[in-house]
Structures are given as structure tokens and as C-alpha cells.
Design an enzyme around this catalytic site. Sequence first.
Site, PDB file in Angstrom:
ATOM      1  N   GLU A  16      -0.065   1.757  21.074  1.00 31.28           N
ATOM      2  CA  GLU A  16       1.107   1.023  20.605  1.00 31.28           C
ATOM      3  C   GLU A  16       2.414   1.590  21.169  1.00 31.28           C
ATOM      4  O   GLU A  16       3.493   1.350  20.624  1.00 31.28           O
ATOM      5  CB  GLU A  16       1.143   1.035  19.080  1.00 31.28           C
ATOM      6  CG  GLU A  16      -0.037   0.340  18.429  1.00 31.28           C
ATOM      7  CD  GLU A  16      -0.018   0.501  16.927  1.00 31.28           C
ATOM      8  OE1 GLU A  16       0.693  -0.274  16.269  1.00 31.28           O
ATOM      9  OE2 GLU A  16      -0.704   1.397  16.414  1.00 31.28           O
ATOM     10  N   SER A 146      -1.570  -2.611  15.152  1.00 24.02           N
ATOM     11  CA  SER A 146      -1.166  -3.790  15.931  1.00 24.02           C
ATOM     12  C   SER A 146      -2.350  -4.657  16.361  1.00 24.02           C
ATOM     13  O   SER A 146      -2.253  -5.415  17.324  1.00 24.02           O
ATOM     14  CB  SER A 146      -0.356  -3.379  17.167  1.00 24.02           C
ATOM     15  OG  SER A 146       0.882  -2.842  16.798  1.00 24.02           O
ATOM     16  N   ARG A 255       3.845  -1.479   4.144  1.00 24.19           N
ATOM     17  CA  ARG A 255       3.519  -2.912   4.156  1.00 24.19           C
ATOM     18  C   ARG A 255       2.011  -3.054   4.028  1.00 24.19           C
ATOM     19  O   ARG A 255       1.262  -2.431   4.777  1.00 24.19           O
ATOM     20  CB  ARG A 255       3.984  -3.559   5.465  1.00 24.19           C
ATOM     21  CG  ARG A 255       4.182  -5.069   5.365  1.00 24.19           C
ATOM     22  CD  ARG A 255       4.330  -5.723   6.725  1.00 24.19           C
ATOM     23  NE  ARG A 255       3.031  -5.836   7.380  1.00 24.19           N
ATOM     24  CZ  ARG A 255       2.780  -5.372   8.615  1.00 24.19           C
ATOM     25  NH1 ARG A 255       3.721  -4.776   9.325  1.00 24.19           N
ATOM     26  NH2 ARG A 255       1.579  -5.507   9.143  1.00 24.19           N
ATOM     27  N   ASP A 257      -1.325  -5.573   4.005  1.00 25.11           N
ATOM     28  CA  ASP A 257      -1.804  -6.859   4.511  1.00 25.11           C
ATOM     29  C   ASP A 257      -2.977  -7.361   3.686  1.00 25.11           C
ATOM     30  O   ASP A 257      -3.874  -6.578   3.326  1.00 25.11           O
ATOM     31  CB  ASP A 257      -2.234  -6.724   5.976  1.00 25.11           C
ATOM     32  CG  ASP A 257      -1.076  -6.291   6.878  1.00 25.11           C
ATOM     33  OD1 ASP A 257       0.082  -6.569   6.511  1.00 25.11           O
ATOM     34  OD2 ASP A 257      -1.337  -5.683   7.932  1.00 25.11           O
ATOM     35  N   GLU A 270      -5.430  -3.719   4.952  1.00 25.77           N
ATOM     36  CA  GLU A 270      -4.971  -2.372   5.307  1.00 25.77           C
ATOM     37  C   GLU A 270      -3.561  -2.161   4.794  1.00 25.77           C
ATOM     38  O   GLU A 270      -2.878  -3.103   4.395  1.00 25.77           O
ATOM     39  CB  GLU A 270      -5.005  -2.161   6.820  1.00 25.77           C
ATOM     40  CG  GLU A 270      -4.123  -3.107   7.605  1.00 25.77           C
ATOM     41  CD  GLU A 270      -4.260  -2.906   9.104  1.00 25.77           C
ATOM     42  OE1 GLU A 270      -3.340  -2.302   9.677  1.00 25.77           O
ATOM     43  OE2 GLU A 270      -5.274  -3.339   9.688  1.00 25.77           O
ATOM     44  N   GLY A 276       6.172  -1.915  11.580  1.00 27.74           N
ATOM     45  CA  GLY A 276       6.981  -2.184  12.758  1.00 27.74           C
ATOM     46  C   GLY A 276       8.378  -2.652  12.404  1.00 27.74           C
ATOM     47  O   GLY A 276       8.598  -3.309  11.380  1.00 27.74           O
TER      48      GLY A 276
END
Length: 307
Positions: A16, A146, A255, A257, A270, A276
Amino acid sequence: MKKKKILVLMGGKSSEHDISILSGKEIVRNLDKKKYTVDSFILPKNFKTLNKDFNKYDLIFNALHGQFGEDGTIQAILETAGVKYTGSDMLASALGMNKAVFHQLLKANNIPYPKGIVVQRDISYKEVRKNIGNLPYFVKPVSGGSSVGAMIVKTEKTFPKALIQALKFEKQVLVEKYIKGKEFTVSVLGNDSPYSLPVVEIVPKAENFFGYKSKYTKGGTDEIVPARIIKTLEEKLQKLAVDCHKLIGCRGYSRTDFIVDEKGKPYILEINTLPGLTAYSLLPKAAKAEGISYSQLLDKIIMYAFK
């Protein structure tokens, strides 16, 4: 008031690297120059030693992604040097980065997640089916971000290809039962009393899931905020995101998901302990929906780091 000296750290060894630079440059652009003296440092992919004096800065804004930057390694280095930095500490970063370990914590706390198996080598489809049931599967590196190296497997024939692809990026791969449904993400801000931002609904267009192309191609995804869901589901997703933030001891921001199946049941995919911060990223969009500008979001992240 004396300006705080901030170093934005980006780049690094992981797959990344380029995304990290996008995040870092966006941070540098949006930090309030009336409040901060801002420097930036791009860590090369092939670095062997970290030849940088971090101690001359009041704070390191960590914009590294993936291995070394998000897995507790840079956090350990900075903690040893006695330098303040943004985001979660060494332990929370390590727990969040390893999806297999994170799932074990979810299991212990009765939080729903897709059934999966960790593999470190070539494994037969029959052996996977014995452990997690029939196709389709979702194959991804255990600690990657990502969606690099991730793939949906719908046929037995394509399973070996997906496994080989994921193993290129890591020695451990997570094979999960693929859950058909809608994708959502919830950002959380705070340390001891964290709170959630509005739920973002994710509708991938560049791929059939929220993969690398969807995430980082302009127009690759429709990101709808606030999400088009009923209030009870919204509140449930927000509570689960805050629970996960607290569970591993996140600091500043995170964050989480989700995928919600066709019956309306949410599953956690996750947690991102270092979300990001590119121009296309989800956290700034959720913050904007809450009335928080990008620069104000950075101020909050910095405030939490000093606390």
C-alpha cells in the site's frame, strides 16, 4: 500560541506504499498552517534503517498503511523513542491488522463475522469445504489492506489461482465463507469515550466487491452517506463499530467494515486502525456528513494523539 511541529510519515514497505503517499499528501495539504509547522517524509519501499530524527517533532502524523505502518511496528519504534504519534498504539494496531486474531476476539465476544480458515500453504478445495462449507469463498491475505490480493472464488477451478495470488503478498491467507449482501462501513472517533460517524453504504462499480479498483479509481464506487437503511440497522452497525474500537483498544480513529446479508444480519469483515485519508477515502466522507471538514478531522485526530 506556539505552532506544533508535525511530521507526516508516509510510504513504507507494504503493498500500500502508493496509497499511503496519497493519504500523506492529502494530510499535508489540509493541515492548518496557522496551527502547525508541517514537514513530510516518504519512507522508501526498500529502506533498511530508519534514519530520521523523530524527536525534534511534537507529533508524528502516521499516514503509513499496511505492514510496518499499521501492524504495530512503527508504533513500537516511536514509543521506544518517546515520540507522540497519531492513531492506535502498538497492541491495538497488531490486533486489528491480523484478521485471524481479530476474528478470534470477535468470537470470544459473540460478535458475528464470516466463518473462515487460515492457511499457510497450498490446500485442497475439499479440505476447505470440510472446514467452512461449500462455495463461494472470499480469499485474502491475513494482514493486508486495501483489498490487495483479495478475490471472490465462485468455482472449484478458480480456487488455486486465488490462493496463489494471495500467498504472493503474505505467508498466511484467510479463506472465508463469502456472504452475499450489501457492504457498509462505520468510522469511529475518540479514545476513552469513542463515538460513531454516519454509516456509509458502499456500492462497488469497478468490481463485484469493494476491491482495490473500486476503492482508488474515481467513480469506482458509489458511497452513499447517510446509508439507505432503517434506523434500527443503522444504530446496530454504529454500536458494533464502537464495540470493536473499544475491544482492541483503538485510539483516535478507526473504521469497521461490514456486510449485511439478505436477511438483514450484519457481519464484521475487518477493522482498520489507520483508515485511509486520501481524497477518495471513506472516513473524511463520513466526517463531512457529520459537518466535520477535512481540516477539522485532522485537528481532532491530533487532539486525540496528544491526549
